[in-house]
Design an enzyme around this catalytic site. Structure first.
Site, PDB file in Angstrom:
ATOM      1  N   LEU A 110      24.145 -11.658  66.868  1.00 46.44           N
ATOM      2  CA  LEU A 110      24.980 -12.274  65.557  1.00 46.44           C
ATOM      3  C   LEU A 110      23.864 -13.226  64.206  1.00 46.44           C
ATOM      4  O   LEU A 110      23.229 -13.266  64.948  1.00 46.44           O
ATOM      5  CB  LEU A 110      25.897 -13.520  65.712  1.00 46.44           C
ATOM      6  CG  LEU A 110      26.925 -13.276  66.731  1.00 46.44           C
ATOM      7  CD1 LEU A 110      27.215 -14.838  66.809  1.00 46.44           C
ATOM      8  CD2 LEU A 110      27.595 -12.355  66.521  1.00 46.44           C
ATOM      9  N   GLY A 132      25.239 -11.629  57.956  1.00 42.09           N
ATOM     10  CA  GLY A 132      26.400 -10.723  57.716  1.00 42.09           C
ATOM     11  C   GLY A 132      27.265 -11.586  58.661  1.00 42.09           C
ATOM     12  O   GLY A 132      28.949 -11.899  58.212  1.00 42.09           O
ATOM     13  N   HIS A 133      27.268 -11.724  60.006  1.00 42.42           N
ATOM     14  CA  HIS A 133      28.702 -12.776  60.779  1.00 42.42           C
ATOM     15  C   HIS A 133      28.535 -14.104  60.106  1.00 42.42           C
ATOM     16  O   HIS A 133      29.792 -14.438  60.020  1.00 42.42           O
ATOM     17  CB  HIS A 133      28.298 -12.707  62.393  1.00 42.42           C
ATOM     18  CG  HIS A 133      28.141 -11.393  62.879  1.00 42.42           C
ATOM     19  ND1 HIS A 133      26.507 -10.635  62.978  1.00 42.42           N
ATOM     20  CD2 HIS A 133      29.176 -10.469  63.071  1.00 42.42           C
ATOM     21  CE1 HIS A 133      26.886  -8.778  63.854  1.00 42.42           C
ATOM     22  NE2 HIS A 133      28.342  -9.395  63.629  1.00 42.42           N
ATOM     23  N   GLY A 172      33.767  -6.645  57.824  1.00 42.67           N
ATOM     24  CA  GLY A 172      33.183  -6.459  56.751  1.00 42.67           C
ATOM     25  C   GLY A 172      33.287  -5.644  56.308  1.00 42.67           C
ATOM     26  O   GLY A 172      33.277  -4.611  57.487  1.00 42.67           O
ATOM     27  N   LYS A 219      31.009  -3.534  55.474  1.00 46.69           N
ATOM     28  CA  LYS A 219      29.774  -2.937  55.857  1.00 46.69           C
ATOM     29  C   LYS A 219      30.063  -1.643  56.460  1.00 46.69           C
ATOM     30  O   LYS A 219      29.383  -0.985  56.115  1.00 46.69           O
ATOM     31  CB  LYS A 219      28.389  -3.737  56.268  1.00 46.69           C
ATOM     32  CG  LYS A 219      27.568  -2.884  57.016  1.00 46.69           C
ATOM     33  CD  LYS A 219      25.957  -3.648  57.807  1.00 46.69           C
ATOM     34  CE  LYS A 219      27.003  -4.409  59.148  1.00 46.69           C
ATOM     35  NZ  LYS A 219      26.810  -3.069  59.853  1.00 46.69           N
ATOM     36  N   ASP A 220      30.810  -1.654  57.518  1.00 47.62           N
ATOM     37  CA  ASP A 220      31.382  -0.485  58.036  1.00 47.62           C
ATOM     38  C   ASP A 220      32.234  -0.604  57.301  1.00 47.62           C
ATOM     39  O   ASP A 220      34.029  -0.700  57.834  1.00 47.62           O
ATOM     40  CB  ASP A 220      31.650  -1.334  59.316  1.00 47.62           C
ATOM     41  CG  ASP A 220      30.214  -1.804  60.187  1.00 47.62           C
ATOM     42  OD1 ASP A 220      29.412  -1.190  60.301  1.00 47.62           O
ATOM     43  OD2 ASP A 220      30.284  -3.460  60.660  1.00 47.62           O
TER      44      ASP A 220
END
EC number: 6.3.2.1
Length: 287
Positions: A33, A36-37, A147, A149-150
């Site tokens: 982690l 971002g998490h 997110g 991001k993915d």
């Protein structure tokens, strides 16, 4: 914070956490982690009353010969991090708990699995949808946070939830970047200093495309993706895998920016031995 490792316990705990009309949020993770998490946790605490973070490195993401290595799970470290962030439950089941020996059922989203990153990772998104389906069924959250991001993963999860009439709202949260613009990711830890400097070119390439849209009114996919590639080619350590402009619903390739809707400009590249991805959302109304 309670740490739960067994499915029956999580099934018993979730209704108790949601009693009295409280909203429950699920944040699925694969360990290691990072900030971002943490941003997902902060968002979950705003929209929900109870936050569950799951940690599970999913073996069915990958097939024999894949370049990815299973990370060392440091549950104590991750538990301390999420506890300090005020998470209510850490759900950390074992592989055997999630996939018993006679497990046979998988979830796929058909053509979405095979596009972009899925072209070279044929099992990956089958693994994503199967584990997220299981986690949602076990936890029964009002919200499931992922997110941007993915991006492909987020779109696939949202589509699965819609198509299977699952009773959760998928909340896609903004990408978190370092001060240098690099996406915050567990894979960054595998970059040496020279590779990390080279990796900054990914976001610079995407920014160049955004400049072309905003300042010059460029809309053609070929022009935008070629502009990104030209920036990537300035770094010898970077080997592009793909640069693509696709729609935000079905990941269909676009020839031009979509009218009155957002388009996803996504890329994947190898920096040294590390595979990284990045993306931005573009629209003709961007200012």
């Amino acid at each position: 914070m309670e740490i739960v490792t067994r499915i029956p316990r999580m099934r018993m705990l979730a209704p108790r956490l949601k009693r009295d009309g409280k909203k429950l949020a699920l944040i699925p993770t694969m360990s290691a982690l990072h900030d971002g998490h943490a941003s997902l946790i902060r968002r979950a605490q705003i929209i929900a009353d109870v936050v569950v973070v799951s940690i599970f490195f999913n073996p069915i993401h990958f097939q024999q010969g894949d370049e990815f290595e299973v990370p060392t799970r440091d549950l104590a470290r991750d538990a301390e991090l999420v506890a300090n962030k005020g998470v209510d439950v850490l759900f950390a089941p074992s592989v055997d708990e999630i996939y018993p020996e006679d497990f046979l059922t998988y979830v796929t989203t058909d053509i979405l699995d095979c596009r972009l990153c899925g072209a070279n990772q044929p099992n990956y998104f089958r693994g994503v949808t199967t584990i997220i389906n299981k986690l949602i069924n076990i936890v029964q959250p009002h919200f499931t946070l992922v997110g941007q991001k993915d991006a492909q993963q987020s779109i696939i999860i949202r589509r699965m939830v819609r198509d299977l009439s699952m009773d959760t709202e998928v909340v896609i949260c903004p990408t978190v970047r370092g001060s240098d613009g690099l996406v915050i990711s567990s894979r960054n830890a595998s970059l040496n200093p020279a590779e990390r400097r080279a990796a900054l070119v990914l976001y610079r390439g995407l920014q160049r495309a955004q400049e072309l849209v905003e300042r010059e009114g460029v809309r053609e996919a070929a022009t935008l993706t070629e502009a990104v590639r030209q920036v990537l080619e300035t770094e010898p350590l970077v080997r592009p895998e793909y640069v693509a402009l696709v729609d935000m619903e079905n990941l269909n390739p676009l020839t031009t920016l979509a009218d009155d809707s957002e388009s996803l400009l996504a890329l994947a590249a190898h920096v040294g031995q590390v595979r990284l991805t990045d993306n931005i959302v573009l629209s003709t109304g961007t200012t």
